[in-house]
Design an enzyme around this catalytic site. Structure first.
Site, PDB file in Angstrom:
ATOM      1  N   LYS A 163       0.798  -1.172  -0.082  1.00  0.00           N
ATOM      2  CA  LYS A 163       0.147  -0.029   0.012  1.00  0.00           C
ATOM      3  C   LYS A 163       0.974   1.158  -0.084  1.00  0.00           C
ATOM      4  O   LYS A 163       1.862   1.154   0.433  1.00  0.00           O
ATOM      5  CB  LYS A 163      -0.650  -0.216   1.237  1.00  0.00           C
ATOM      6  CG  LYS A 163      -2.163   0.914   1.232  1.00  0.00           C
ATOM      7  CD  LYS A 163      -3.181   0.135   0.559  1.00  0.00           C
ATOM      8  CE  LYS A 163      -4.403   0.911   0.026  1.00  0.00           C
ATOM      9  NZ  LYS A 163      -5.723   0.057  -0.297  1.00  0.00           N
ATOM     10  N   ASP A 187      -7.018   4.311  -4.304  1.00  0.00           N
ATOM     11  CA  ASP A 187      -7.546   4.195  -3.062  1.00  0.00           C
ATOM     12  C   ASP A 187      -8.181   5.782  -2.731  1.00  0.00           C
ATOM     13  O   ASP A 187      -8.719   6.261  -3.609  1.00  0.00           O
ATOM     14  CB  ASP A 187      -6.810   3.831  -1.908  1.00  0.00           C
ATOM     15  CG  ASP A 187      -7.270   3.349  -0.840  1.00  0.00           C
ATOM     16  OD1 ASP A 187      -7.842   2.300  -0.480  1.00  0.00           O
ATOM     17  OD2 ASP A 187      -7.191   4.166   0.203  1.00  0.00           O
TER      18      ASP A 187
HETATM   19  P1  NDP Z   1     -12.746   8.175  -2.445  1.00  0.00           P
HETATM   20  O1  NDP Z   1     -11.754   8.938  -2.102  1.00  0.00           O
HETATM   21  O2  NDP Z   1     -13.291   7.752  -3.783  1.00  0.00           O
HETATM   22  O3  NDP Z   1     -14.103   8.368  -1.458  1.00  0.00           O
HETATM   23  C1  NDP Z   1     -13.948   8.411  -0.093  1.00  0.00           C
HETATM   24  C2  NDP Z   1     -15.403   8.713   0.527  1.00  0.00           C
HETATM   25  O4  NDP Z   1     -15.240   8.529   1.973  1.00  0.00           O
HETATM   26  C3  NDP Z   1     -15.647  10.323   0.176  1.00  0.00           C
HETATM   27  O5  NDP Z   1     -16.975  10.295   0.200  1.00  0.00           O
HETATM   28  C4  NDP Z   1     -14.861  10.859   1.418  1.00  0.00           C
HETATM   29  O6  NDP Z   1     -15.507  12.232   1.461  1.00  0.00           O
HETATM   30  C5  NDP Z   1     -15.229   9.984   2.578  1.00  0.00           C
HETATM   31  N1  NDP Z   1     -13.932  10.023   3.669  1.00  0.00           N
HETATM   32  C6  NDP Z   1     -12.798   9.844   3.265  1.00  0.00           C
HETATM   33  N2  NDP Z   1     -12.039  10.106   4.533  1.00  0.00           N
HETATM   34  C7  NDP Z   1     -13.023  10.608   5.492  1.00  0.00           C
HETATM   35  C8  NDP Z   1     -12.860  10.793   6.758  1.00  0.00           C
HETATM   36  N3  NDP Z   1     -11.629  10.991   7.437  1.00  0.00           N
HETATM   37  N4  NDP Z   1     -13.910  11.154   7.519  1.00  0.00           N
HETATM   38  C9  NDP Z   1     -15.201  11.112   6.569  1.00  0.00           C
HETATM   39  N5  NDP Z   1     -15.473  11.090   5.414  1.00  0.00           N
HETATM   40  C10 NDP Z   1     -14.217  10.484   4.775  1.00  0.00           C
HETATM   41  O7  NDP Z   1     -12.281   6.505  -1.878  1.00  0.00           O
HETATM   42  P2  NDP Z   1     -12.759   5.138  -2.273  1.00  0.00           P
HETATM   43  O8  NDP Z   1     -14.373   5.204  -2.289  1.00  0.00           O
HETATM   44  O9  NDP Z   1     -11.978   4.628  -3.332  1.00  0.00           O
HETATM   45  O10 NDP Z   1     -12.349   4.599  -0.893  1.00  0.00           O
HETATM   46  C11 NDP Z   1     -13.336   4.311   0.392  1.00  0.00           C
HETATM   47  C12 NDP Z   1     -12.759   3.318   1.296  1.00  0.00           C
HETATM   48  O11 NDP Z   1     -12.841   2.024   0.589  1.00  0.00           O
HETATM   49  C13 NDP Z   1     -11.380   3.469   1.724  1.00  0.00           C
HETATM   50  O12 NDP Z   1     -11.527   2.890   3.042  1.00  0.00           O
HETATM   51  C14 NDP Z   1     -10.687   2.713   0.927  1.00  0.00           C
HETATM   52  O13 NDP Z   1      -9.409   2.091   1.465  1.00  0.00           O
HETATM   53  C15 NDP Z   1     -11.755   1.446   0.679  1.00  0.00           C
HETATM   54  N6  NDP Z   1     -11.107   0.687  -0.700  1.00  0.00           N
HETATM   55  C16 NDP Z   1     -11.084   1.255  -1.737  1.00  0.00           C
HETATM   56  C17 NDP Z   1     -11.102   0.255  -2.793  1.00  0.00           C
HETATM   57  C18 NDP Z   1     -11.058   0.954  -4.315  1.00  0.00           C
HETATM   58  O14 NDP Z   1     -11.044   0.171  -5.255  1.00  0.00           O
HETATM   59  N7  NDP Z   1     -11.039   2.169  -4.384  1.00  0.00           N
HETATM   60  C19 NDP Z   1     -10.855  -0.969  -2.767  1.00  0.00           C
HETATM   61  C20 NDP Z   1     -11.102  -1.622  -1.397  1.00  0.00           C
HETATM   62  C21 NDP Z   1     -11.122  -0.527  -0.298  1.00  0.00           C
HETATM   63  P3  NDP Z   1     -14.670  13.721   1.318  1.00  0.00           P
HETATM   64  O15 NDP Z   1     -14.741  13.632  -0.225  1.00  0.00           O
HETATM   65  O16 NDP Z   1     -15.581  14.716   2.021  1.00  0.00           O
HETATM   66  O17 NDP Z   1     -13.508  13.508   1.731  1.00  0.00           O
HETATM   67  O1  2IT Z   2      -7.966  -1.436  -0.595  1.00  0.00           O
HETATM   68  C1  2IT Z   2      -7.845  -1.721  -1.562  1.00  0.00           C
HETATM   69  O2  2IT Z   2      -7.904  -3.072  -2.024  1.00  0.00           O
HETATM   70  C2  2IT Z   2      -7.666  -1.186  -2.824  1.00  0.00           C
HETATM   71  N1  2IT Z   2      -7.680   0.065  -2.537  1.00  0.00           N
HETATM   72  C3  2IT Z   2      -7.675  -1.617  -4.043  1.00  0.00           C
HETATM   73  C4  2IT Z   2      -6.267  -2.119  -4.462  1.00  0.00           C
HETATM   74  C5  2IT Z   2      -5.907  -2.541  -5.950  1.00  0.00           C
HETATM   75  O3  2IT Z   2      -4.504  -2.934  -6.109  1.00  0.00           O
HETATM   76  O4  2IT Z   2      -6.900  -2.405  -6.869  1.00  0.00           O
END
Ligand code: NDP
Ligand code: 2IT
Length: 450
Positions: free
Chosen positions: A130, A170
């Site tokens: 990561k 992420d």
């Molecule tokens: P994005 O940046 O697309 O969206 C994040 C969302 O969460 C936004 O709405 C943001 O609000 C909110 N957010 C983030 N940090 C905070 C915080 N500290 N307090 C309140 N709200 C918060 O990220 P993703 O959707 O890609 O990721 C979301 C979660 O999913 C994370 O935990 C990530 O690790 C996990 N994840 C992502 C994957 C992927 O493929 N993208 C795969 C597996 C897991 P704001 O815009 O106001 O900051």
């Molecule tokens: O938390 C996760 O699994 C991710 N942000 C996606 C990682 C990836 O390599 O697609």
């Protein structure tokens, strides 16, 4: 806390605390995995003699670097970049990059540690890693984002590669950022090495369904959990926290499967739309305008409440998917969900539920899936993107989505089987942690002390 661990693992955990002082999130992630290893304490002498647990907790490599960049006014900024290459026993390091002001070594290490076992659960050959930066993309222009990504990659490029380490997105890193990162990698190396990054755009080596994969996968997993208990998503009221990549496509799949999502959030508050979220509007605001949820409430007029105090978990629902960030669902949130009759909590985010909250949910008989299992669809589809890149092929949306669904069904099945075999039927946390750990540990044993 430490007394909850089997005595066989207490010394290892004490070592983790001593060697990684102050890394609260990393400690939390390690503790949860160690707790799940209780059924195998003393049963694998080869793990003990090869010090598998100690080695799993120590990243193979940790890179921290300076990222200087110039904003639109000509002011120089310095951010910190990270890449933690945690474990490559079953494949090249694989895991996303997070750009958020809260990013520090503890957060990158907890995410990298979880990624090891998540990636093993996918059944695909990917190790765990990561990275990211404490850079805050909010309010930055496209050109500022580009300059930051170029500077970040100017250091990162020497550490990554198709066979070495394959980053993706992420929080704060999506298609736009990956484009700038890939462009700079290509320019510096003079190689069109498609599989060095995943989550790429479709015209330049990306895979169908990668954008949707984490959210869709989480809902496929939740659907499997309900089916295993003779229930379905049809007609269920759902709450999805966050409104980013994972949240948006979780909402989309819930709606496709007959459920209704009535609330979502961003860091400024949450909205409740009793009619069911208007996904086109949500996508327009978040994906196109990069705007705030207040704009959703404004566009829907009096029909929608935007709430800035309190918690999204106060909204009554049967299905709750935390899809924002770590530790966003605390004990009080779990109590509110339980009091309102929640049936299922599946994590789209990484480690969103605090340990106390998770305990309450399980004790109350709520179906509860840890992110390692339920959000693995994103990284699994990244591995499918790598497969397509390696064979210079590109699959249809339907084929890729069918593969994703099959992978999520298999992860669900494997978690259930592990939980059954080790005496705690229905415990998805144990099934995921132990199942992932055994795969990685066996590969490490086979490769000797390295
Ligand atoms: P994005 O940046 O697309 O969206 C994040 C969302 O969460 C936004 O709405 C943001 O609000 C909110 N957010 C983030 N940090 C905070 C915080 N500290 N307090 C309140 N709200 C918060 O990220 P993703 O959707 O890609 O990721 C979301 C979660 O999913 C994370 O935990 C990530 O690790 C996990 N994840 C992502 C994957 C992927 O493929 N993208 C795969 C597996 C897991 P704001 O815009 O106001 O900051
Ligand atoms: O938390 C996760 O699994 C991710 N942000 C996606 C990682 C990836 O390599 O697609």
């Amino acid at each position: 806390m430490i007394e909850e661990l089997h005595p066989a693992f207490q010394t290892e955990f004490e070592q983790v605390l001593a060697r990684n002082p102050g890394e609260r999130e990393f400690h939390q992630a390690v503790f949860e995995v160690m707790l799940s290893l209780t059924p195998i304490a003393g049963t694998h002498p080869e793990y003990a003699s090869w010090s598998i647990l100690q080695r799993v907790c120590e990243p193979e490599r940790q890179i921290i670097f300076r990222v200087p960049w110039v904003d639109d006014q000509g002011t120089v900024h310095i951010n910190r970049g990270f890449r933690v290459e945690f474990n490559s026993a079953i494949g090249p390091y694989k895991g996303g990059l997070r750009f958020h002001p809260s990013v520090n070594l503890s957060i990158v290490k907890f995410l990298g540690f979880e990624q090891i076992f998540k990636n093993a659960l996918t059944g695909l050959p990917i190790g765990g890693g990561k990275g990211g930066s404490d850079f805050d993309p909010k309010g930055r222009s496209d050109l500022e984002i580009m300059r930051f990504c170029q500077s970040f990659m100017t250091e990162l490029y020497r550490h990554i590669g198709e066979y070495t380490d394959v980053p993706a997105g992420d929080i704060g890193v999506g298609g736009r950022e990956l484009g700038y990162l890939f462009g700079q990698y290509k320019r510096i190396t003079n190689r069109y090495e498609s599989a060095v990054l995943t989550g790429k755009g479709l015209p330049w080596g990306g895979s169908q369904v990668r954008t949707e994969a984490t959210g869709y996968g989480t809902v496929f997993f939740a659907d499997e959990m309900l089916k295993a208990n003779g229930r379905s998503l049809e007609g269920k009221r759902a709450v999805v926290s966050g409104s980013g990549n994972v949240a948006i496509y979780a909402v989309e799949k819930i709606h496709q499967l007959g459920g209704k999502v009535i609330a979502c959030s961003d860091s400024g508050g949450y909205i409740v739309d009793e009619a069911g979220l208007d996904l086109d509007l949500l996508k327009e605001i978040k994906e196109v305008r990069r705007g705030r949820l207040t704009e959703y409430a404004e566009a829907r007029g009096g029909a929608v409440r935007h709430i800035t105090d309190g918690s999204i978990w106060d909204v009554p629902c049967e299905v709750a998917l935390p899809c924002a960030t770590q530790n966003e669902l605390p004990e009080a949130g779990a109590k509110a969900l339980i009091a309102n009759g929640v049936e299922l909590v599946a994590e789209g985010a990484n480690m969103p539920t605090t340990p106390d909250a998770a305990k309450l949910l399980v004790q109350a008989g709520v179906l509860y899936a840890p992110g390692k299992a339920s959000n693995a669809g994103g990284v699994a589809t990244s591995a499918l993107e790598m497969q397509q890149n390696a064979s210079r092929d590109s699959w249809s949306f339907e084929k890729t989505e069918a593969r994703l669904q099959h992978i999520m069904e298999t992860i669900h099945h494997d978690c259930m089987e592990t939980a059954d075999k080790y005496g705690d039927p229905g415990n998805y946390v144990m099934g995921a942690n132990l199942g992932g750990y055994l795969r990685v540990a066996d590969a490490m044993v086979a490769m000797g002390v390295i």
